[in-house]
Design a protein around this motif. Sequence first.
Motif, PDB file in Angstrom:
ATOM      1  N   LEU A  19      55.979  52.967  42.306  1.00 43.87           N
ATOM      2  CA  LEU A  19      54.846  53.879  42.518  1.00 43.87           C
ATOM      3  C   LEU A  19      53.660  53.155  43.145  1.00 43.87           C
ATOM      4  O   LEU A  19      53.002  53.662  44.062  1.00 43.87           O
ATOM      5  CB  LEU A  19      54.456  54.505  41.174  1.00 43.87           C
ATOM      6  CG  LEU A  19      53.271  55.459  41.147  1.00 43.87           C
ATOM      7  CD1 LEU A  19      53.429  56.563  42.181  1.00 43.87           C
ATOM      8  CD2 LEU A  19      53.120  56.071  39.761  1.00 43.87           C
ATOM      9  N   ILE A  20      53.406  51.952  42.656  1.00 43.07           N
ATOM     10  CA  ILE A  20      52.293  51.179  43.198  1.00 43.07           C
ATOM     11  C   ILE A  20      52.509  50.893  44.679  1.00 43.07           C
ATOM     12  O   ILE A  20      51.603  51.047  45.495  1.00 43.07           O
ATOM     13  CB  ILE A  20      52.115  49.857  42.419  1.00 43.07           C
ATOM     14  CG1 ILE A  20      51.568  50.155  41.033  1.00 43.07           C
ATOM     15  CG2 ILE A  20      51.190  48.889  43.161  1.00 43.07           C
ATOM     16  CD1 ILE A  20      51.389  48.939  40.152  1.00 43.07           C
ATOM     17  N   ASP A  21      53.721  50.489  45.001  1.00 42.52           N
ATOM     18  CA  ASP A  21      54.010  50.171  46.403  1.00 42.52           C
ATOM     19  C   ASP A  21      53.974  51.408  47.283  1.00 42.52           C
ATOM     20  O   ASP A  21      53.587  51.334  48.449  1.00 42.52           O
ATOM     21  CB  ASP A  21      55.351  49.448  46.519  1.00 42.52           C
ATOM     22  CG  ASP A  21      55.277  48.013  46.001  1.00 42.52           C
ATOM     23  OD1 ASP A  21      56.331  47.388  45.805  1.00 42.52           O
ATOM     24  OD2 ASP A  21      54.144  47.526  45.807  1.00 42.52           O
ATOM     25  N   LYS A  23      51.995  53.913  46.808  1.00 43.66           N
ATOM     26  CA  LYS A  23      50.574  54.194  46.992  1.00 43.66           C
ATOM     27  C   LYS A  23      49.979  53.273  48.054  1.00 43.66           C
ATOM     28  O   LYS A  23      49.204  53.690  48.912  1.00 43.66           O
ATOM     29  CB  LYS A  23      49.846  53.979  45.659  1.00 43.66           C
ATOM     30  CG  LYS A  23      48.602  54.794  45.565  1.00 43.66           C
ATOM     31  CD  LYS A  23      48.055  54.831  44.160  1.00 43.66           C
ATOM     32  CE  LYS A  23      46.616  55.295  44.188  1.00 43.66           C
ATOM     33  NZ  LYS A  23      46.484  56.692  44.624  1.00 43.66           N
ATOM     34  N   LEU A  24      50.392  52.035  47.990  1.00 38.06           N
ATOM     35  CA  LEU A  24      49.879  51.044  48.912  1.00 38.06           C
ATOM     36  C   LEU A  24      50.338  51.322  50.337  1.00 38.06           C
ATOM     37  O   LEU A  24      49.527  51.361  51.271  1.00 38.06           O
ATOM     38  CB  LEU A  24      50.373  49.668  48.448  1.00 38.06           C
ATOM     39  CG  LEU A  24      49.906  48.430  49.189  1.00 38.06           C
ATOM     40  CD1 LEU A  24      48.404  48.355  49.233  1.00 38.06           C
ATOM     41  CD2 LEU A  24      50.462  47.188  48.489  1.00 38.06           C
ATOM     42  N   LYS A  27      48.615  54.307  51.860  1.00 41.21           N
ATOM     43  CA  LYS A  27      47.239  54.071  52.297  1.00 41.21           C
ATOM     44  C   LYS A  27      47.221  53.247  53.582  1.00 41.21           C
ATOM     45  O   LYS A  27      46.453  53.505  54.495  1.00 41.21           O
ATOM     46  CB  LYS A  27      46.467  53.361  51.180  1.00 41.21           C
ATOM     47  CG  LYS A  27      44.971  53.369  51.391  1.00 41.21           C
ATOM     48  CD  LYS A  27      44.401  54.780  51.254  1.00 41.21           C
ATOM     49  CE  LYS A  27      42.898  54.853  51.331  1.00 41.21           C
ATOM     50  NZ  LYS A  27      42.357  54.546  52.654  1.00 41.21           N
ATOM     51  N   LEU A  28      48.071  52.233  53.619  1.00 42.67           N
ATOM     52  CA  LEU A  28      48.159  51.402  54.820  1.00 42.67           C
ATOM     53  C   LEU A  28      48.498  52.251  56.042  1.00 42.67           C
ATOM     54  O   LEU A  28      47.896  52.118  57.102  1.00 42.67           O
ATOM     55  CB  LEU A  28      49.239  50.318  54.647  1.00 42.67           C
ATOM     56  CG  LEU A  28      48.867  49.109  53.804  1.00 42.67           C
ATOM     57  CD1 LEU A  28      50.107  48.317  53.412  1.00 42.67           C
ATOM     58  CD2 LEU A  28      47.895  48.200  54.546  1.00 42.67           C
ATOM     59  N   PRO A 132      53.761  41.488  49.734  1.00 43.74           N
ATOM     60  CA  PRO A 132      53.145  42.781  49.993  1.00 43.74           C
ATOM     61  C   PRO A 132      52.798  42.962  51.473  1.00 43.74           C
ATOM     62  O   PRO A 132      52.332  42.033  52.123  1.00 43.74           O
ATOM     63  CB  PRO A 132      51.864  42.736  49.148  1.00 43.74           C
ATOM     64  CG  PRO A 132      51.595  41.306  48.873  1.00 43.74           C
ATOM     65  CD  PRO A 132      52.882  40.564  49.016  1.00 43.74           C
ATOM     66  N   VAL A 133      53.016  44.164  51.925  1.00 41.80           N
ATOM     67  CA  VAL A 133      52.777  44.508  53.321  1.00 41.80           C
ATOM     68  C   VAL A 133      51.262  44.672  53.536  1.00 41.80           C
ATOM     69  O   VAL A 133      50.549  45.052  52.614  1.00 41.80           O
ATOM     70  CB  VAL A 133      53.533  45.815  53.630  1.00 41.80           C
ATOM     71  CG1 VAL A 133      53.230  46.320  55.012  1.00 41.80           C
ATOM     72  CG2 VAL A 133      55.018  45.570  53.489  1.00 41.80           C
TER      73      VAL A 133
ATOM     74  N   GLN B  26      45.618  39.408  48.214  1.00 41.42           N
ATOM     75  CA  GLN B  26      46.122  40.768  48.230  1.00 41.42           C
ATOM     76  C   GLN B  26      45.114  41.733  47.602  1.00 41.42           C
ATOM     77  O   GLN B  26      44.986  42.878  48.031  1.00 41.42           O
ATOM     78  CB  GLN B  26      47.479  40.862  47.519  1.00 41.42           C
ATOM     79  CG  GLN B  26      48.066  42.250  47.434  1.00 41.42           C
ATOM     80  CD  GLN B  26      48.378  42.890  48.777  1.00 41.42           C
ATOM     81  OE1 GLN B  26      48.426  42.214  49.806  1.00 41.42           O
ATOM     82  NE2 GLN B  26      48.564  44.184  48.784  1.00 41.42           N
ATOM     83  N   LEU B  33      41.155  48.416  51.932  1.00 40.25           N
ATOM     84  CA  LEU B  33      41.789  49.712  52.189  1.00 40.25           C
ATOM     85  C   LEU B  33      40.964  50.872  51.642  1.00 40.25           C
ATOM     86  O   LEU B  33      41.079  52.000  52.117  1.00 40.25           O
ATOM     87  CB  LEU B  33      43.183  49.765  51.566  1.00 40.25           C
ATOM     88  CG  LEU B  33      44.277  49.000  52.313  1.00 40.25           C
ATOM     89  CD1 LEU B  33      45.562  49.015  51.508  1.00 40.25           C
ATOM     90  CD2 LEU B  33      44.532  49.629  53.681  1.00 40.25           C
ATOM     91  N   PHE B  41      40.509  54.289  45.379  1.00 33.88           N
ATOM     92  CA  PHE B  41      41.807  53.666  45.641  1.00 33.88           C
ATOM     93  C   PHE B  41      42.044  52.449  44.757  1.00 33.88           C
ATOM     94  O   PHE B  41      43.087  52.332  44.100  1.00 33.88           O
ATOM     95  CB  PHE B  41      41.918  53.287  47.124  1.00 33.88           C
ATOM     96  CG  PHE B  41      43.220  52.632  47.480  1.00 33.88           C
ATOM     97  CD1 PHE B  41      43.287  51.280  47.782  1.00 33.88           C
ATOM     98  CD2 PHE B  41      44.394  53.380  47.502  1.00 33.88           C
ATOM     99  CE1 PHE B  41      44.492  50.677  48.106  1.00 33.88           C
ATOM    100  CE2 PHE B  41      45.605  52.780  47.820  1.00 33.88           C
ATOM    101  CZ  PHE B  41      45.658  51.430  48.125  1.00 33.88           C
ATOM    102  N   LEU B  48      47.280  51.960  37.642  1.00 33.79           N
ATOM    103  CA  LEU B  48      48.741  52.044  37.684  1.00 33.79           C
ATOM    104  C   LEU B  48      49.367  50.734  37.247  1.00 33.79           C
ATOM    105  O   LEU B  48      50.334  50.701  36.479  1.00 33.79           O
ATOM    106  CB  LEU B  48      49.224  52.338  39.106  1.00 33.79           C
ATOM    107  CG  LEU B  48      49.172  53.783  39.575  1.00 33.79           C
ATOM    108  CD1 LEU B  48      49.578  53.870  41.042  1.00 33.79           C
ATOM    109  CD2 LEU B  48      50.091  54.651  38.727  1.00 33.79           C
TER     110      LEU B  48
END
Lengths: 229, 158
Positions: A19-21, A23-24, A27-28, A132-133, B26, B33, B41, B48
């Motif tokens: 889920l976190i990824d 969301k990330l 947004k990206l 992470p991307v 990070q 962002l 955000f 989370l």
Amino acid sequence: MTVVDAESRFHVLAVDDSLIDRKLIEKLLKNSSYQVTTVDSGSKALEVLGLRDEVEDPSSPSSSSPDHQEIGVNLIITDYCMPGMTGYDLLKRVKGSSSLKDIPVVIMSSENVPARINRCLEDGAEEFFLKPVNLADMKKLESHLLKRKQQLPMAAAPEPPPQQPEKPPHKPEEAAASTDATQTDGIISDCSCSSSSSKRKASAMEQEGLSSPERTKPRLSSSGLAVET
Amino acid sequence: MAAAALTNQLNALVNNMFAMGLLDDQFQQLQMLQDSTAPDFVSEVVTLFCDDGERIICELARQLEKPNVDFDRVDSYVHQLKGSSASVGAQKVKNTCIQFREFCQQRSRDGCLKTLDLVRTEFYDLRSKFQAMLQIMNRKAESTEKKKNCDAEAEGAS
């Protein structure tokens, strides 16, 4: 330059079980002006793409017509390690589908495993991002999307569904190789979260081999150079 | 008035976390962002992570209590925690997860239990700082909201 008009933005399908990824990545992608759909599994991704999570039936008219997709997707970005269908499994399904094979696929992984990366790239992935991307990675997507657009003789905007009646092969060096099921089965699934998927994959590929004439067509496969270490 | 002081407080807290190696680049990516279309955000992602981390750590404890530990399963949970810590910039927790996975590969219950203790301590430490961060962010958001309303009123009056 990425267009920001709602109708002509590129549409990216992002697949990640975290889920976190999700969301990330969402947004990206939004920050980079893409339209985004996120799903949490490979099978949901296939639903969005208009394929069910079973053998595609090539004799069904809906699977070969360009507008059978519910939503036009211009690029798929997927996590590698997912329970059930891995990102690699999804890549193979997409590249093995007559209607979807030209959608660029990008794979993400938290692990830097050269054999894994090479296998994905050889089997049709455009890029492999380490997680992470970040925003810089998003820039790289643009070139794949624009390249795709330029190859399509009729495409004036990114909106039309990616498949067209005649299409130059994306990678000219791809050989018309036979199924590499035996080669891929040799790779015991190399991420801990998908220990069940290698069995599923093996049986799914068996099924596909028996019942789908797709297998006799040239596939975007590893051009005979799959090197398993 | 509160907004500037809150911003300073927030910056001090975050800088301290960077200095102590709790956070890495990070986290800055996450901050970058955040924008007017997604003003919450960072707090959403952090929340989370805190919830997810708690869930995983409990599950790890449960798995390691079993008489026959399923190390693949344990590894898979650690992999998840490692992934979310990496995505959030939780450097210390992430690095401990890497160690943890080594013990999973070695099928060392002892190693796993010790590392679980370590990761739990680090996670809770991080979480309490994240919670402090969330509080400040909430207060900032409230104070911005108040100011907006005051400005709007003042405008209406004049």
